[in-house]
Motif scaffolding. Structure first.
Motif, mmCIF file in Angstrom:
data_model
loop_
_atom_site.group_PDB
_atom_site.id
_atom_site.type_symbol
_atom_site.label_atom_id
_atom_site.label_comp_id
_atom_site.label_asym_id
_atom_site.label_seq_id
_atom_site.Cartn_x
_atom_site.Cartn_y
_atom_site.Cartn_z
ATOM 1 N N GLU A 35 -4.159 6.370 -5.789
ATOM 2 C CA GLU A 35 -4.297 6.315 -4.332
ATOM 3 C C GLU A 35 -5.508 5.436 -4.040
ATOM 4 O OE1 GLU A 35 -4.760 9.182 -0.383
ATOM 5 O OE2 GLU A 35 -4.531 10.068 -2.387
ATOM 6 N N ILE A 36 -5.268 4.323 -3.334
ATOM 7 C CA ILE A 36 -6.315 3.342 -3.049
ATOM 8 C C ILE A 36 -6.234 2.954 -1.578
ATOM 9 C CG2 ILE A 36 -7.220 1.052 -3.581
ATOM 10 C CD1 ILE A 36 -5.833 1.227 -6.286
ATOM 11 N N ALA A 37 -7.362 3.025 -0.899
ATOM 12 C CA ALA A 37 -7.450 2.596 0.502
ATOM 13 C C ALA A 37 -6.347 3.224 1.353
ATOM 14 C CB ALA A 37 -7.389 1.066 0.598
ATOM 15 N N GLY A 38 -6.055 4.493 1.094
ATOM 16 C CA GLY A 38 -5.041 5.210 1.851
ATOM 17 C C GLY A 38 -3.614 4.960 1.392
ATOM 18 N N GLU A 39 -3.415 4.137 0.372
ATOM 19 C CA GLU A 39 -2.078 3.829 -0.145
ATOM 20 C C GLU A 39 -1.884 4.492 -1.507
ATOM 21 O OE1 GLU A 39 0.140 2.345 1.564
ATOM 22 O OE2 GLU A 39 -1.061 1.482 3.179
ATOM 23 N N MET A 40 -0.747 5.172 -1.676
ATOM 24 C CA MET A 40 -0.443 5.860 -2.918
ATOM 25 C C MET A 40 0.760 5.200 -3.581
ATOM 26 S SD MET A 40 0.509 9.900 -3.535
ATOM 27 C CE MET A 40 -1.134 10.462 -3.058
ATOM 28 N N GLY A 41 0.651 4.939 -4.886
ATOM 29 C CA GLY A 41 1.771 4.328 -5.582
ATOM 30 C C GLY A 41 1.416 3.983 -7.018
ATOM 31 N N THR A 42 2.360 3.327 -7.698
ATOM 32 C CA THR A 42 2.201 2.920 -9.086
ATOM 33 C C THR A 42 1.777 1.456 -9.132
ATOM 34 O OG1 THR A 42 3.915 4.474 -9.783
ATOM 35 C CG2 THR A 42 3.338 2.722 -11.332
ATOM 36 N N ILE A 43 0.762 1.153 -9.917
ATOM 37 C CA ILE A 43 0.259 -0.220 -10.009
ATOM 38 C C ILE A 43 1.241 -1.082 -10.787
ATOM 39 C CG2 ILE A 43 -1.573 -1.688 -10.934
ATOM 40 C CD1 ILE A 43 -3.509 0.553 -10.384
ATOM 41 N N LYS A 44 1.652 -2.188 -10.188
ATOM 42 C CA LYS A 44 2.581 -3.119 -10.809
ATOM 43 C C LYS A 44 1.910 -4.412 -11.255
ATOM 44 C CE LYS A 44 6.250 -0.574 -10.270
ATOM 45 N NZ LYS A 44 6.948 -0.005 -11.459
ATOM 46 N N GLN A 45 0.845 -4.808 -10.580
ATOM 47 C CA GLN A 45 0.203 -6.091 -10.908
ATOM 48 C C GLN A 45 -1.243 -6.087 -10.428
ATOM 49 O OE1 GLN A 45 2.170 -9.473 -9.171
ATOM 50 N NE2 GLN A 45 0.699 -10.952 -9.948
ATOM 51 N N ILE A 46 -2.121 -6.678 -11.228
ATOM 52 C CA ILE A 46 -3.512 -6.884 -10.840
ATOM 53 C C ILE A 46 -3.863 -8.340 -11.145
ATOM 54 C CG2 ILE A 46 -5.908 -6.153 -11.136
ATOM 55 C CD1 ILE A 46 -4.863 -3.545 -12.357
ATOM 56 N N ALA A 58 3.695 -0.112 -6.021
ATOM 57 C CA ALA A 58 5.017 0.334 -5.578
ATOM 58 C C ALA A 58 4.835 1.765 -5.092
ATOM 59 C CB ALA A 58 6.031 0.263 -6.712
ATOM 60 N N ASP A 59 5.016 1.992 -3.780
ATOM 61 C CA ASP A 59 4.743 3.326 -3.238
ATOM 62 C C ASP A 59 5.851 4.305 -3.607
ATOM 63 O OD1 ASP A 59 6.856 2.859 -1.535
ATOM 64 O OD2 ASP A 59 5.663 2.772 0.292
ATOM 65 N N LEU A 60 5.778 5.524 -3.070
ATOM 66 C CA LEU A 60 6.722 6.573 -3.439
ATOM 67 C C LEU A 60 8.155 6.243 -3.040
ATOM 68 C CD1 LEU A 60 4.590 9.717 -2.498
ATOM 69 C CD2 LEU A 60 4.923 8.686 -4.751
ATOM 70 N N SER A 61 8.331 5.329 -2.086
ATOM 71 C CA SER A 61 9.662 4.871 -1.688
ATOM 72 C C SER A 61 10.048 3.572 -2.378
ATOM 73 C CB SER A 61 9.723 4.686 -0.167
ATOM 74 O OG SER A 61 9.436 5.893 0.504
ATOM 75 N N ASN A 62 9.254 3.167 -3.381
ATOM 76 C CA ASN A 62 9.458 1.926 -4.139
ATOM 77 C C ASN A 62 9.362 0.694 -3.240
ATOM 78 O OD1 ASN A 62 9.815 0.663 -6.640
ATOM 79 N ND2 ASN A 62 11.996 0.370 -6.293
#
Length: 281
Positions: free
Chosen positions: A138-149, A157-161
């Motif tokens: 969870e970063i800056a109010g956004e929750m999801g899986t990291i795909k690229q840095i 990619a958030d919980l709704s992809n």
């Protein structure tokens, strides 16, 4: 015509001087030397870039993205020195060129402050690695899986992809909650029962239902205690550890199974009620 040949064009040399075989041979030699330096610099920069990249690929404990970034820096540094050597072969004073490049770099830096702050944050993320690809965060109010840095932004990619792009300055400058670092997590529920319910029976039902699931960990020991007396219910606070990968499914499944088990055990689950009294006319 004589005046034309005596006109100074470059470094005190006249047109007549520039048309001599000696000067043309010297110029041709400088051009050949410059081409040779460019080719040599290009080959060396490419070789060093691949060497640094392969160093990160050969060792799995090293961050491959970090070494790709370092490889790019090495390549451009070598190419920069190559250009300075080429200019030097033509008699250009490189100190003045470096000064001009420095002034231009300062102007560009002031114009691109926001972009450069993202790049600086990207370098810090790559060096210190508080997050990595595949982490659930969870970063800056956004929750999801990291795909690229990359150097400018981080892609989630958030919980709704749905793709979410966060500037690196927002990532590095905010609190980062990383749910993937630790292998276990503590699931927590609050179950309310009626004041007339047998608390020992209710506790036994909750404990047996949750702990009979193979995803529940016995170490650390589960916590199941009455922790609050509400207006219409006695609340049990339940804390049980599980694997981080099982957290969401485990918590959702137990919420339903405990409710069904309490119903089967005859334990009353209260809900708010309202009595409306109509005043007599």
């Amino acid at each position: 015509m004589q005046d034309l040949f005596e006109t100074e064009l470059w470094q005190g040399k006249t047109v007549a001087d520039l048309l001599t075989l000696e000067f043309l041979a010297s110029a041709a030699g400088s051009v050949i030397a410059a081409i040779a330096i460019l080719l040599l610099g290009w080959v060396i920069s490419s070789w060093l870039q691949h060497r640094v990249e392969n160093l990160g690929k050969r060792h799995k404990h090293l961050d491959e993205m970090l070494f790709e970034f370092l490889a790019s820096i090495v390549r451009y540094v070598v190419l920069g020195f190559t250009v300075l050597f080429v200019l030097n072969t033509f008699g250009v004073k490189t100190t003045s060129v470096v000064a001009v490049i420095g002034a231009a770099g300062l102007a560009i830096g002031l114009a691109l402050q926001g972009t450069l702050s993202n790049v600086a944050a990207g370098v810090m993320l790559i060096l210190f690695r508080p997050i990595k690809i595949g982490d659930f965060v969870e970063i800056a109010g956004e929750m999801g899986t990291i795909k690229q840095i990359n150097l400018n932004y981080t892609v989630l990619a958030d919980l709704s992809n749905v793709q979410v792009i966060v500037p690196n300055s927002e990532v590095w400058g905010n609190v980062i909650t990383n749910y993937s670092v630790n292998p276990t997590r503590r699931a927590e529920w609050t179950f309310g029962v009626g004041y007339g319910a047998n608390l020992k029976t209710a506790e036994d039902i909750i404990r047996s239902t949750i702990m009979s699931d193979e995803r529940a960990h016995t170490d650390p020991e589960p916590f199941i205690q009455v922790n609050n007396l509400n207006d219409s219910s006695v609340d049990f606070l339940v804390r049980v550890w599980c694997s981080a990968d099982d957290y969401f499914a485990f918590k959702a499944d137990m919420t339903r199974k405990v409710k069904e088990a309490l119903d089967e055990g005859g334990v009353d689950i209260p809900f708010p009620t309202r009595t409306i009294v109509q005043a007599a006319e």
